[in-house]
Motif scaffolding. Structure first.
Motif, PDB file in Angstrom:
ATOM      1  N   HIS A 198      20.813   4.616  30.825  1.00  0.00           N
ATOM      2  CA  HIS A 198      20.390   4.721  29.426  1.00  0.00           C
ATOM      3  C   HIS A 198      19.393   5.861  29.231  1.00  0.00           C
ATOM      4  O   HIS A 198      19.409   6.542  28.204  1.00  0.00           O
TER       5      HIS A 198
ATOM      6  N   SER B 116      14.350  -1.534  23.823  1.00  0.00           N
ATOM      7  CA  SER B 116      15.018  -2.074  22.638  1.00  0.00           C
ATOM      8  C   SER B 116      16.161  -1.197  22.157  1.00  0.00           C
ATOM      9  O   SER B 116      16.988  -1.641  21.356  1.00  0.00           O
ATOM     10  N   THR B 117      16.229   0.052  22.634  1.00  0.00           N
ATOM     11  CA  THR B 117      17.308   0.945  22.194  1.00  0.00           C
ATOM     12  C   THR B 117      18.594   0.746  22.987  1.00  0.00           C
ATOM     13  O   THR B 117      19.643   1.285  22.611  1.00  0.00           O
ATOM     14  N   ALA B 118      18.535   0.001  24.090  1.00  0.00           N
ATOM     15  CA  ALA B 118      19.717  -0.248  24.912  1.00  0.00           C
ATOM     16  C   ALA B 118      20.458  -1.474  24.397  1.00  0.00           C
ATOM     17  O   ALA B 118      19.853  -2.405  23.846  1.00  0.00           O
ATOM     18  N   ALA B 119      21.771  -1.518  24.596  1.00  0.00           N
ATOM     19  CA  ALA B 119      22.586  -2.631  24.106  1.00  0.00           C
ATOM     20  C   ALA B 119      22.131  -3.958  24.695  1.00  0.00           C
ATOM     21  O   ALA B 119      22.139  -4.986  24.011  1.00  0.00           O
TER      22      ALA B 119
ATOM     23  N   THR C 145      26.993   7.119  18.519  1.00  0.00           N
ATOM     24  CA  THR C 145      26.543   6.010  19.350  1.00  0.00           C
ATOM     25  C   THR C 145      25.824   4.981  18.490  1.00  0.00           C
ATOM     26  O   THR C 145      25.235   5.320  17.457  1.00  0.00           O
ATOM     27  N   SER C 146      25.884   3.723  18.917  1.00  0.00           N
ATOM     28  CA  SER C 146      25.157   2.650  18.241  1.00  0.00           C
ATOM     29  C   SER C 146      23.900   2.235  18.991  1.00  0.00           C
ATOM     30  O   SER C 146      23.096   1.466  18.469  1.00  0.00           O
ATOM     31  N   HIS C 147      23.758   2.701  20.215  1.00  0.00           N
ATOM     32  CA  HIS C 147      22.586   2.352  21.029  1.00  0.00           C
ATOM     33  C   HIS C 147      22.131   3.596  21.792  1.00  0.00           C
ATOM     34  O   HIS C 147      22.764   3.958  22.775  1.00  0.00           O
ATOM     35  N   PRO C 148      21.062   4.253  21.300  1.00  0.00           N
ATOM     36  CA  PRO C 148      20.236   3.914  20.146  1.00  0.00           C
ATOM     37  C   PRO C 148      20.947   4.253  18.827  1.00  0.00           C
ATOM     38  O   PRO C 148      21.905   5.025  18.799  1.00  0.00           O
TER      39      PRO C 148
END
Length: 394
Positions: free
Chosen positions: A118, A107-110, A273-276
């Protein structure tokens, strides 16, 4: 080109002992080791290295903790290239009964999918333990060790997963994995049992330790724990930052895109970063930047400076291996250090002296070398564009 000068760092550290604090009052007891590499450039921007050592003793054990994640990341990228797979290809891990569960999503990957890319990103951004364990399973215990031994790192022993208490035999077993692209399986790897025989060791540290929640008088036995030498970690980092400086036998077989990927995430900060999405109260800008940052949110680093590094901390041992590049001033150098911050000598009580002794030492050590480099006259200013990254959130 390499030059070695073992004595000068000794005098430099002793001259700044008061600034560096309690570690320099007892470097032997703190099991301190430091390697500092000055980098000069010739007229064609080729690096010339001068290495300085302080107590770099291969026979003196330190627990490498999360620094083992760096060679795992490099070997995983190398293996993906060997298999002809893109590092972003979704990788699904089967469960291994009584050892580790399956991973079918992230769920942490885009894109919500687990991948080697990742996992490596999370390893360098916040030193994620689960990410390392999945790369360990992809590589296999035998694969990761033989991969390092073949590159000349004969002392390396990567024997277990991290943050999971498992018997030695369980760590010999690694999960089946498969790679899928657009719903099509493009590669499968069965579960594997390593038959590797490690050279015996006798590595003990401390005056007492906890076993099964009971205090046991006597040192803790690290002989079945992971081992890496500081000089080998330093050399591994050099082989990534300056791949042209190592022999073909020692080089990791990576593509240019892999180097760019590593430079990005070895130097990126958790907030970039936005992901995570990281809670920056805990995972602040200096969270994994011990040398010069001190892992202290309040420490301000020079605006043009980026630190490409991998730290580790556990059992009282604190280690950081780093390349510094300041795009404003042209300062660049490598610095690696490990120390033991555990004045009560008890392993496993979680009362280590990281905050009071270890991190302040690494912060001041990094600052001291940076200040020295600011004053050092160089014939040719380095062109550091190779390492410059635009950190757009993703």
């Amino acid at each position: 080109m390499d030059k070695k000068n073992p004595g000068r760092l000794d005098s430099l550290l002793r001259a700044h002992a008061a600034r560096l604090g309690p570690v320099m009052a007892d470097p032997e007891g703190c099991r301190l080791q430091v390697i500092y590499t000055q980098i000069d450039r010739d007229a064609r921007n080729r690096p010339v290295f001068t290495d300085y050592y302080y107590r770099a003793r291969p026979e003196e054990y330190f627990y490498p903790a999360s620094t083992v994640k760096m060679p795992a990341a490099l070997l995983a990228l190398e293996k993906m290239g060997r298999l002809g797979l893109d590092k972003f290809t979704p990788m699904y891990t089967d469960s291994l009964a009584g050892i580790t569960p399956a991973v079918m999503a992230d769920s942490t990957a885009a894109n919500g999918q687990p991948s080697v890319a990742h996992y490596i990103k999370k390893i360098f951004l916040v030193s994620d333990n689960d990410a390392f364990n999945r790369l360990y399973e992809f590589l296999g215990q035998e694969g990761i060790n033989r991969g390092l031994w073949e590159k000349g790192y004969e002392a390396a022993q990567i024997r277990h997963r991290l943050d999971i208490a498992l018997p030695q035999e369980a760590n010999r077993h690694t999960n089946a994995v498969r790679f899928e692209q657009n719903g099509t399986v493009v590669h499968t790897q069965p579960d594997v049992t390593s038959r590797l025989a490690f050279a015996p060791r006798h590595d003990t540290v401390g005056r007492a330790h906890y076993a099964n929640n009971q205090l046991v008088e006597g040192p803790f036995d690290f002989s079945a724990k992971n081992r890496l030498l500081l000089k080998d970690l330093h050399q591994m980092l050099r082989s990534i930052i300056f791949p042209e400086s190592v022999t073909s036998g020692q080089a990791f077989r990576l593509k240019e895109d892999d180097y760019r990927f590593l430079y990005r995430y070895m130097s990126q900060l958790p907030a970039e970063t936005s992901h995570p999405v990281y809670d920056t109260t805990e995972f602040h800008r200096n969270y994994v930047k011990y040398l010069m940052g001190g892992a202290d949110a309040a420490t301000e680093l020079p605006p043009g400076l980026r630190i490409f590094n991998k730290p580790g901390w556990a059992y009282g041992f604190l280690t950081d291996v780093a390349y510094f590049a300041d795009f404003d001033t042209g300062v660049e150098f490598m610095l690696s250090a490990t120390l033991y911050a555990n004045k009560d000598g008890v392993i496993g009580d979680d009362t280590y002296d990281f905050e009071s002794t270890g991190k302040p030492f690494l912060r001041e050590l990094g600052r001291m070398i940076y200040e020295l480099e600011l004053q050092r006259v160089k014939k040719y200013k380095p062109d550091l564009q190779r390492f410059k990254v635009t950190y757009d959130k993703e």
